[in-house]
Design an enzyme around this catalytic site. Structure first.
Site, PDB file in Angstrom:
ATOM      1  N   SER A 182       0.863  -1.190   0.000  1.00 21.34           N
ATOM      2  CA  SER A 182       0.000   0.000   0.000  1.00 21.34           C
ATOM      3  C   SER A 182       0.895   1.234   0.000  1.00 21.34           C
ATOM      4  CB  SER A 182      -0.950  -0.023   1.196  1.00 21.34           C
ATOM      5  OG  SER A 182      -1.865   1.050   1.124  1.00 21.34           O
ATOM      6  N   HIS A 209      -2.961  -1.196  -3.258  1.00 22.41           N
ATOM      7  CA  HIS A 209      -4.137  -0.333  -3.112  1.00 22.41           C
ATOM      8  C   HIS A 209      -4.035   0.860  -4.058  1.00 22.41           C
ATOM      9  CE1 HIS A 209      -4.166  -1.959   1.277  1.00 22.41           C
ATOM     10  NE2 HIS A 209      -4.697  -2.829   0.438  1.00 22.41           N
ATOM     11  N   ASP A 307      -3.937  -4.993   6.088  1.00 25.73           N
ATOM     12  CA  ASP A 307      -4.358  -5.811   4.956  1.00 25.73           C
ATOM     13  C   ASP A 307      -3.213  -6.734   4.553  1.00 25.73           C
ATOM     14  OD1 ASP A 307      -5.942  -6.783   2.925  1.00 25.73           O
ATOM     15  OD2 ASP A 307      -5.457  -5.159   1.520  1.00 25.73           O
TER      16      ASP A 307
END
Length: 363
Positions: A182, A209, A307
């Protein structure tokens, strides 16, 4: 909660944007948070550089397209004269994506998609994303560290799990690699993939992401900078040796068994409401582990939040092998930290060692 650069005080932010509307919106969102103070605004890159030098903000939000001096040029001047945490405010276009990746290479920490329309949902998402990224990057490392400090060990650090986990998949069983990232991920992933040779004999799936408009240009950019073939994944694509597929933004990506191989299946976010981040790293790694019966290597790079932890835990339970980026070289240590502290990282490595280690383990 992030640790602000000035503990005990407010996070001091400078807003640089040529749009009076965007300056108003960003300022209004930030000033509603009691932990944030907007200490100034600038209408173009020239004024942005001047105010950065005069005010020494903790963080700057920087538009890309501006008169007199564009955001990337202003960013380069600021990083040369007074290095500061910078978040780029990017338009959701291919051109905006390419400019954003150039800004990340120049030292920006992250970007905020400029998606303010008449839609109530779009406005809410923009507000939430702005606050999350401003506060999340406030305590991040400023600058780029690709290797550990001189006093740190450069050896693989094996992290003991707090509970028993399945043994590693035998090296000859490894068939695929799944990588998640990310914040800080676009630059980190380029570094990792750039160190994997063109004759790599396994398929690689990446989930990072990003919004829908960004993943295609990002894959194209990686393809020009890596020996491996890199492209954005399409529904039905098969994972192939020496090919990197980037999960498309705006949707979730699952991997499913198809004959003797593994194929991509894209899903609408409404089909997987349990996943906050899009594309979900957890969903990608979990589904790939299931599709190949654990015969894979999972890698988690820099990023906010956690995540990837559930996916890596599932992979470990199936006998897979895992790597997490170390804290010293992570822009944001959130995602790797979750894996390390959760006991699902077999190895914790500095960024420059991850690509060679992937090649060694899976080669």
């Amino acid at each position: 909660m992030a640790i602000f650069p000035n503990p005990g005080g407010k996070l001091r932010v400078l807003v640089v944007d040529d749009s009076s509307f965007m300056r108003m919106v960003i300022r209004s969102v930030l000033e509603k948070d009691p932990a944030i103070e907007v200490i100034g605004v600038a209408v173009d890159g020239v004024e942005g550089v001047e105010k950065a030098l005069a005010l020494h903000p903790d963080l700057i939000t920087m538009d890309i397209e501006m008169p007199r001096l564009d955001g990337i040029s202003a960013l380069r001047q600021i990083m040369a004269k007074c290095p500061t945490r910078v978040l780029m405010v990017s338009t959701l276009t291919c051109e905006g994506a390419r400019a954003t990746f150039e800004a990340l290479d120049a030292g920006a920490l992250d970007y905020i998609p400029k998606n303010v329309s008449d839609s109530t949902d779009a406005q809410r998402i923009f507000r939430e994303e702005l606050l999350r990224k401003v506060k999340g990057t406030a305590g991040s490392f400023l600058g780029r560290r690709l290797a550990p400090s001189a006093t740190a060990s450069v050896m693989t650090r094996v992290v003991p799990a707090p509970r028993p986990v399945a043994s590693h998949a035998p090296l000859q069983r490894l068939q695929y690699v799944g990588i998640g990232a990310s914040t800080g991920g676009p630059v980190a992933l380029q570094e990792v993939l750039g160190r994997i040779p063109a004759n790599f004999s396994h398929g690689i799936m990446v989930a990072i992401h990003m919004p829908k408009a960004f993943t295609g240009p990002y894959a194209e950019r990686l393809n020009t900078k890596c020996s491996l073939l890199v492209r954005e994944a399409n529904d039905g694509d098969l994972l192939q040796p020496g090919v990197v597929l980037v999960a498309p933004g705006g949707r979730h990506t699952a991997l499913v068994r198809q004959g003797n191989g593994v194929a991509v299946r894209t899903l609408a976010t409404t089909d997987c409401p349990q996943y906050i981040y899009v594309p979900s790293v957890d969903h990608m790694i979990t589904s790939l582990a299931d599709a190949c019966n654990g015969a894979m290597l999972g890698v988690i790079l820099t990023g906010m939040g956690a995540d990837g932890f559930k996916g890596m835990k599932h992979l470990k339970e199936m006998g897979g092998t895992t790597i997490a980026q170390d804290e010293a070289t992570s822009t944001i240590y959130g995602m790797p930290r979750a894996c390390v502290e959760g006991g699902v990282a077999d190895s914790v490595l500095p960024l420059t060692q991850i690509g060679p280690e992937i090649a060694r383990i899976a080669g």
